[in-house]
Scaffold this motif. Structure first.
Motif, short mmCIF file in Angstrom:
data_model
loop_
_atom_site.label_atom_id
_atom_site.label_comp_id
_atom_site.label_asym_id
_atom_site.label_seq_id
_atom_site.Cartn_x
_atom_site.Cartn_y
_atom_site.Cartn_z
N GLY A 134 25.32 38.52 51.94
CA GLY A 134 26.00 38.13 50.71
C GLY A 134 27.39 38.72 50.55
O GLY A 134 28.37 38.00 50.42
N PRO A 135 27.51 40.05 50.52
CA PRO A 135 28.83 40.65 50.31
C PRO A 135 29.84 40.20 51.36
O PRO A 135 31.02 40.02 51.05
N VAL A 136 29.38 40.05 52.58
CA VAL A 136 30.32 39.65 53.63
C VAL A 136 30.82 38.23 53.37
O VAL A 136 32.03 37.97 53.40
N VAL A 137 29.87 37.35 53.10
CA VAL A 137 30.25 35.96 52.81
C VAL A 137 31.16 35.90 51.61
O VAL A 137 32.18 35.22 51.60
N LEU A 139 37.91 45.08 54.62
CA LEU A 139 37.75 46.22 53.72
C LEU A 139 36.87 45.86 52.53
O LEU A 139 35.96 46.59 52.16
N PHE A 140 37.14 44.70 51.94
CA PHE A 140 36.34 44.32 50.78
C PHE A 140 34.93 43.93 51.15
O PHE A 140 34.01 44.06 50.35
N ALA A 141 34.75 43.47 52.39
CA ALA A 141 33.37 43.24 52.84
C ALA A 141 32.64 44.58 52.84
O ALA A 141 31.51 44.69 52.39
N ALA A 142 33.32 45.60 53.34
CA ALA A 142 32.73 46.94 53.37
C ALA A 142 32.46 47.43 51.95
O ALA A 142 31.39 47.97 51.66
N LEU A 143 33.43 47.26 51.06
CA LEU A 143 33.27 47.72 49.69
C LEU A 143 32.13 46.98 49.00
O LEU A 143 31.33 47.56 48.27
N GLY A 144 32.07 45.67 49.26
CA GLY A 144 31.00 44.88 48.66
C GLY A 144 29.64 45.35 49.15
O GLY A 144 28.69 45.49 48.38
N LEU A 145 29.54 45.60 50.45
CA LEU A 145 28.28 46.09 51.01
C LEU A 145 27.93 47.44 50.41
O LEU A 145 26.76 47.75 50.19
N GLY A 146 28.93 48.25 50.16
CA GLY A 146 28.67 49.55 49.53
C GLY A 146 28.16 49.38 48.11
O GLY A 146 27.18 50.02 47.71
N TRP A 147 28.77 48.49 47.38
CA TRP A 147 28.35 48.24 46.00
C TRP A 147 26.97 47.63 45.96
O TRP A 147 26.18 47.87 45.04
N ASN A 148 26.67 46.85 46.99
CA ASN A 148 25.41 46.12 47.06
C ASN A 148 24.20 47.05 46.97
O ASN A 148 23.15 46.68 46.45
N ILE A 149 24.36 48.26 47.46
CA ILE A 149 23.24 49.20 47.43
C ILE A 149 22.84 49.52 46.00
O ILE A 149 21.65 49.53 45.65
N VAL A 150 23.82 49.75 45.17
CA VAL A 150 23.55 50.09 43.77
C VAL A 150 23.36 48.84 42.92
O VAL A 150 22.43 48.73 42.13
N ASP A 189 40.04 46.19 37.94
CA ASP A 189 40.08 44.96 38.74
C ASP A 189 39.33 45.12 40.06
O ASP A 189 38.65 44.20 40.52
N ILE A 190 39.48 46.29 40.66
CA ILE A 190 38.80 46.50 41.94
C ILE A 190 37.29 46.59 41.74
O ILE A 190 36.51 46.06 42.53
N SER A 191 36.87 47.24 40.66
CA SER A 191 35.43 47.29 40.36
C SER A 191 34.90 45.87 40.19
O SER A 191 33.83 45.53 40.70
N LEU A 192 35.66 45.06 39.46
CA LEU A 192 35.23 43.69 39.23
C LEU A 192 35.17 42.91 40.54
O LEU A 192 34.23 42.16 40.77
N GLN A 193 36.18 43.12 41.38
CA GLN A 193 36.18 42.40 42.65
C GLN A 193 34.95 42.73 43.48
O GLN A 193 34.32 41.85 44.06
N MET A 194 34.62 44.03 43.53
CA MET A 194 33.45 44.43 44.29
C MET A 194 32.21 43.73 43.78
O MET A 194 31.37 43.24 44.54
N ALA A 195 32.10 43.69 42.46
CA ALA A 195 30.91 43.07 41.87
C ALA A 195 30.91 41.56 42.11
O ALA A 195 29.89 40.98 42.47
N ILE A 196 32.07 40.94 41.92
CA ILE A 196 32.13 39.49 42.05
C ILE A 196 31.84 39.03 43.46
O ILE A 196 31.08 38.08 43.67
N ILE A 197 32.48 39.67 44.45
CA ILE A 197 32.25 39.15 45.80
C ILE A 197 30.79 39.33 46.19
O ILE A 197 30.22 38.51 46.90
N THR A 198 30.16 40.39 45.71
CA THR A 198 28.75 40.57 46.04
C THR A 198 27.89 39.57 45.30
O THR A 198 26.98 38.97 45.88
N MET A 199 28.18 39.37 44.02
CA MET A 199 27.40 38.40 43.25
C MET A 199 27.60 37.00 43.80
O MET A 199 26.66 36.23 43.90
N LEU A 200 28.84 36.68 44.12
CA LEU A 200 29.15 35.35 44.62
C LEU A 200 28.43 35.10 45.94
O LEU A 200 27.84 34.05 46.17
#
Lengths: 254, 323, 297
Positions: free
Chosen positions: B256-259, B40-51, B237-248
């Motif tokens: 990136g977001p998946v990893v 799920l968070f891989a999906a959310l990260g990929l979604g955030w990645n666009i913006v 917290d969820i907004s931060l998580q999305m950003a962090i996993i993508t940045m990380l």
């Protein structure tokens, strides 16, 4: 538009009529008027702070005039947003180069080509042609952020050219280059009208280039136009000399 | 989909199949739940990645869309709207919301933009907490999309599907003019304007796509845990998580977001006892380390290393001698 | 809203305004600290509230262990945070000074998480209350009541507000800071040690937040995440007052204090934060340069 056989009719491509721009209390551009014909190479010169970059920003839509009007190919463009001005055919470079740092040279130029095609491979092709013309094809896969200034200046031009403009604004495009680099680039700029592009250049003090390639010059000083005409005529006018020498007296040495 | 052919397509199919097969391999319900979260968070990260990745707009308010998805599912089904229709409607509502606030927020640059995204999400959270319409802080029950023995397996597969969908969207973006335009906006908005890009419009479009998929994720989450409160589904917290996993993992990259999701959530699980109490501390240290030493993220860093090894850097004399 | 008209009284209105001004002075201090860091130095500090929280904990520790009155202890908080802020600047902020806003936001968010969770691990998540006698005393001015403790913090805050403004406008460091803000490349040529001046300014902004924290201690429950809202409020204040304007931030703080107080009175406390955000979004949409601001937002 970007082809070797071009229009030689003397239609007016750009017309500024009493254009003024103020920033708070500072009048950066004061009632400037001039005209330019298709296929010309016009240079705006003037000491630092004369208003050259402001004029470029006004023409390309990054700023809007407080008074006066700007007419491009018969259209009033004074209130256009920058991307619309670009789409109408006004390309520009920036005085302080603004490459898309994390993209490759090729990708940078493709961004310009994308204005006329939605396809990746077509954009690549177009970009390739432009880079050939500017003799920078060997750089195509390098990321933009590592390049030396001379290459970046060419990149600015390439990207603007890829949008197939009818008018291109080159703000201080040779400043910061060695004399050799500057003259080489000037040679390329001289050829732009062959491709249907009229050129407005802005220069503060690289005069050899101006003398070599400009058809006409407009001189600005403290935002106002003080002279206009052929390079050889204008440069020896007393009022122009005073503007430069007088200004140099007041400024700190660079 | 141009470009997605040959070996790339094969790899994608293999990965998707392999991930899906985990649904059969893993028997433990709890472990399945963990895998669900990762997907799920891989999906959310990929979604955030666009913006945040491609367009370079640091949104820290994405949980707003997540929450809208969650609450839409909960509240619409309460009013007898069919389950899957509610999910779709939730995504549409989130997209509409994005269209409206995007217009306001994207006029702001830099930190003001980010602050406005935080503010928007917080306003939603506060409204949800204080409004009788949403049962306030007490919470709402959410129907499960699946029932029965294979509950978590089905949710996991749905999450994998969502992740694959968002991955494909990311792929399309990276290979299209749209994506190039977003990247131009990220690198330099003035330059983007100068080549004819209507920056406001493209930023908005990226947000719409992102909002849609994020809301789907929110609905899925709400359905899996069957009970939502504002502090769960509208928390920063969820907004931060999305950003962090993508940045990380590497913003602006495909993997990136998946990893990032796999790494961060696995680590979170593995060190669960100590981590759970101090997970924010670890997040904080992680962010600091990434910003200081690895701003391109893991995948980005690997790419740079790869380029450096292949000596892609331009020699200093490039361009000077041509005439 | 009906309640508004039924129970409206002039006294109530002005009482709320007075209360708002008292809190507003502390907001002004917090805002000025951020104005220094964000407004002048353009460092996006999302950890501002966390530093405030640390200031509160320092004051509380001194009160809890040494019976030191927070109205004295706040100074210690300020001093501690000054040095702590300087250290943070050197180690974590300076390396990313020139990076994008994106990175600064992420970095300071990371710092905030570390501070908050660090405090929680060290002192636990329990709420603490500081009982100061003074809080129980109220002064009467005609029909209005003014809490003695809040009045004291108002006075102290006012002193620091004026002191800070003076410092920024008149002192050499303050002038150097503004010189750097205008043209960072030229400043070293004028003999300005950019790192040191910026470090000092950052530290000062943080210290001021710590002082505000110490002064807030008697009025609030203390817990690790107490500072979160204040980061956002601080940005609202800076935006209200206008970028780069220290005086504007002071004014913005007062405006925010009064707005919150009035909102609390007529709509209930829980809406206060929402109104903060709405006000923020409104100012950003209508006049991004703030009330006193200069051109760029």
């Amino acid at each position: 538009m970007l082809s070797a056989d071009c229009c030689e009719d003397m239609s007016v491509v750009l017309h500024l009529e009493n254009v003024s721009k103020r920033f708070g209390g500072l009048r950066a551009v004061k009632s400037v008027s001039f005209e330019m014909n298709a296929g010309e190479i016009l240079f705006i010169i003037g000491p630092n702070g004369a208003g050259k970059t402001t004029v470029f920003n006004l023409i390309s839509g990054f700023l809007h005039p407080d008074e006066g009007s700007i007419i491009f190919n018969g259209r009033h463009i004074s209130r256009l947003a920058p991307h619309r001005a670009a789409r109408l055919g006004i390309g520009r470079t920036f005085q302080i180069v603004k490459p898309l740092r994390n993209l490759t040279v090729l990708q940078n130029v493709m961004l310009g080509a994308f204005m006329h095609t939605g396809k990746l491979n077509q954009a690549q092709e177009e970009a390739g042609k432009i880079m050939d013309f500017l003799q920078m094809s060997h750089l195509k896969d390098f990321p933009a952020h590592g390049l030396p200034l001379a290459a970046l200046k060419r990149l600015e031009i390439a990207r603007a050219l890829a949008t197939k403009p009818t008018l291109i604004l080159l703000d201080e495009v040779v400043s910061g280059l060695t004399p050799g680099e500057a003259l080489a680039l000037a040679g390329l700029v001289k050829r732009l009208p062959e491709w249907g592009v009229s050129v407005v250049g802005g220069v503060e003090h690289v005069m050899q280039v101006v003398m070599k390639i400009a058809d006409r010059i407009v001189v600005l000083d403290y935002g106002a136009k003080i002279a206009e005409g052929k390079p050889a005529d204008v440069v020896s006018l007393p009022v122009v000399i005073e503007a430069y020498l007088g200004a140099k007296y007041k400024e700190l040495p660079k | 989909m141009t470009g997605l052919r040959g070996w790339k397509l094969v790899i994608l199919i293999v990965v998707v199949l392999a991930s899906s097969s985990l649904a059969f391999a893993v028997q433990n319900d709890y472990q399945m739940q963990v895998l669900f979260r990762i997907a799920l968070f891989a999906a959310l990260g990929l979604g955030w990645n666009i913006v945040g990745g491609y367009a370079g707009q640091l949104s820290l308010g994405h949980v707003a869309f997540f929450g809208i998805g969650a609450y839409s599912l909960a509240l619409l089904t309460k009013h007898s709207v069919p389950l899957w229709v509610s999910v779709l409607l939730g995504a549409i509502i989130a997209t509409a919301f994005a269209a409206v606030i995007g217009r306001i927020m994207f006029r702001l640059r830099g930190p003001y933009f980010t602050l406005s995204t935080i503010a928007a999400a917080e306003v939603l959270r506060l409204i949800a907490t204080n409004s009788p319409f949403t049962e306030g802080a007490i919470g709402v029950a959410t129907p499960a999309l699946f029932t029965g023995r294979y509950f978590w397996k089905l949710f996991y597969l749905s999450a994998v599907t969502l992740a694959t969908l968002t991955f494909l969207i990311n792929f399309w973006v990276s290979q299209s003019r749209f994506g190039y335009y977003l990247m131009a906006i990220r690198e330099d908005e003035d330059t983007a304007s100068a080549v004819g890009i209507d920056t406001a419009s493209y930023k908005n479009r990226s947000l719409l796509i992102s909002a849609f998929v994020t809301a789907l994720g929110g609905s899925l989450y709400a359905s899996a845990f069957q009970f939502i409160i504002p502090d769960n589904v509208l928390t920063i917290d969820i907004s931060l998580q999305m950003a962090i996993i993508t940045m990380l993992g590497g913003a602006g990259t495909l993997l990136g977001p998946v990893v990032g999701a796999i790494l961060l959530l696995s680590a979170s699980e593995l060190f669960k006892n100590r981590f759970k109490e101090s997970h924010l501390l670890i997040y904080g240290i992680l962010i600091v380390v990434v910003v200081l030493f690895l701003p391109e993220g893991i995948v980005g860093g690997i790419k740079q290393l790869w380029n450096w090894i292949r000596k892609k850097k331009a020699p200093a004399s490039a361009g000077a001698t041509t005439a | 809203m009906i309640g508004f008209f039924q129970f409206f009284s002039m006294t109530g209105f002005f009482q709320a305004c007075i209360d708002g001004l008292l809190t507003g002075a502390l907001y002004a201090l917090i805002g000025m600290g951020l104005a220094l860091i964000f407004g002048v130095m353009r460092i996006v500090n999302f950890a501002h509230g966390a530093f405030l929280m640390v200031g509160m904990y320092v004051s509380w520790l001194l009160f809890d262990r040494f019976r030191l009155n927070p109205y004295v202890g706040f100074l210690a908080a300020g001093v501690f945070l000054f040095f702590f802020g300087y250290l943070v600047y050197l180690l974590l902020i300076k390396p990313i000074r020139d990076r994008s806003d994106f990175m600064q936001i992420l970095m300071t968010t990371g710092i905030s998480l570390i501070l908050v969770d660090g405090v929680q691990l060290t002192f636990g998540a329990d709420y603490h209350q500081t009982n100061i006698e003074l809080v129980n005393h109220t002064l009467r001015f005609g029909p209005f009541f003014v809490n003695k403790a809040y009045l004291l913090s108002f006075v102290i805050a006012a002193v620091f507000i004026m002191g800070l403004r003076s410092f920024v406008v008149r002192s050499r460091t303050g002038q150097a800071l503004r010189a750097i803000a205008q043209n960072r490349d030229v400043a070293p040529l004028m003999g300005i040690n950019v790192t040191r001046i910026q470090g000092v300014s950052f530290a000062l902004g943080i210290a001021v937040a710590g002082i505000a924290g110490g002064l807030l201690l008697p009025a609030l429950y203390l817990f690790p995440t107490v500072g979160e809202d204040y980061t956002l409020k601080a940005f609202v204040i800076v935006v209200l007052g206008g970028m780069g304007s220290i005086e504007g931030a002071a004014f913005g703080g007062l405006v925010l204090g009064v707005t919150e107080s009035l909102t609390s009175r007529y709509w209930g406390q829980q809406w206060a934060l929402i109104v903060d955000f709405v006000l923020f979004l409104l100012v950003l949409s209508v006049k991004p340069s703030g009330i006193f601001g200069r051109q760029r937002a």
